[in-house]
Scaffold this active site. Structure first.
Site: not given
Ligand code: AP5
Length: 218
Positions: A13, A88, A127, A161, A172
């Site tokens: 994402k 979410r 990552r 991270r 998660r």
């Molecule tokens: P990446 O693009 O980083 O993936 P992502 O889907 O963004 O993954 P996240 O781990 O950031 O999502 P998340 O939703 O768990 O975390 P968030 O920060 O929102 O890609 C991942 C890896 O794959 C990278 O190494 C990339 O290079 C590789 N890649 C990408 N595309 C590829 C492809 N096509 N082919 C091969 N490799 C590829 O949330 C973190 C925390 O914050 C949560 O756990 C929670 O505690 C809190 N939080 C955030 N938002 C909320 C909310 N709305 N409500 C409550 N708590 C929240």
């Protein structure tokens, strides 16, 4: 472009949101990045959020909704936005409806990026992110041009991270199935969500999302 990107942790994402927002002049709204910035800056919100995030738990809805409302009501969101990591939970999705209606910035489409769980664990365990500008890399799939150095801003010292340890990633994923899958159904009932295959190259996934948006406009 007014878009919501859904999908399990690690489906890509953030990677896609950064590319699409830059290409289409939209604002990238990542609740994860906003929370991590609050932690880095030592704000009261960051202090409250850290414990939840390190354990792989969701931060309480009221904190997240207030943060999102401020940015979606700003002038820059009028030009377009890509929501990444929000909503979410069903209460977050319901609040988003009201916020978008009040700010008069309705979504064009919600996209669900689909990748299988074992691939997600592989992606997250490799990552690396830039602590300065937030650029995302992968040890093997998407390494930086110069080892340990950000291609975008030149910062030396990419980091892993805290929540990307395998045990936390698995938790998660459980949290995702319990709290976030019902949000997909919320958008399926409204007919605004499209699934796309995220198990392709970054460029192919970007093209697939753009095609969905084009056909939504046609
Ligand atoms: P990446 O693009 O980083 O993936 P992502 O889907 O963004 O993954 P996240 O781990 O950031 O999502 P998340 O939703 O768990 O975390 P968030 O920060 O929102 O890609 C991942 C890896 O794959 C990278 O190494 C990339 O290079 C590789 N890649 C990408 N595309 C590829 C492809 N096509 N082919 C091969 N490799 C590829 O949330 C973190 C925390 O914050 C949560 O756990 C929670 O505690 C809190 N939080 C955030 N938002 C909320 C909310 N709305 N409500 C409550 N708590 C929240």
């Amino acid at each position: 472009m007014k878009l919501i990107l859904f999908g399990m942790p690690g489906v890509g994402k953030g990677t896609q949101a950064k590319i699409l927002a830059q290409k289409h002049g939209a604002v990238h709204i990542s609740t994860g990045d906003m929370l991590r910035a609050n932690i880095q800056n030592g704000t009261p919100l960051g202090t409250m959020a850290k414990g939840y995030m390190d354990k792989g738990e969701l931060v309480p809805d009221n904190l997240i909704i207030a943060m999102i409302e401020e940015v979606l009501s700003s002038a820059k969101a009028k030009k377009g936005y890509v929501l990444d990591g929000f909503p979410r939970t069903v209460p977050q999705a319901e609040s988003l409806e009201t916020i978008l209606w009040r700010a008069n910035v309705p979504i064009d489409k919600a996209i669900n990026i689909v990748v299988d769980e074992e691939e997600v664990v592989r992606r997250l365990s490799g990552r690396m992110t830039c602590p300065n500008c937030g650029a995302i890399y992968h040890k093997y799939n998407q390494p930086p041009k110069v080892e340990n150095t950000c291609d975008s801003c030149g910062h030396v010292g990419l980091i892993q991270r805290n929540d990307d340890k395998e045990e936390t990633v698995r938790h998660r994923l459980e949290v995702y199935h319990k709290n976030t899958e019902p949000v997909l159904q919320f958008y399926r009932n409204k007919g605004t969500i499209v699934d796309i295959n995220g198990a392709k190259s970054v460029e192919e996934v970007t093209t697939a999302i753009e095609q969905v948006l084009q056909s939504a406009r046609a």
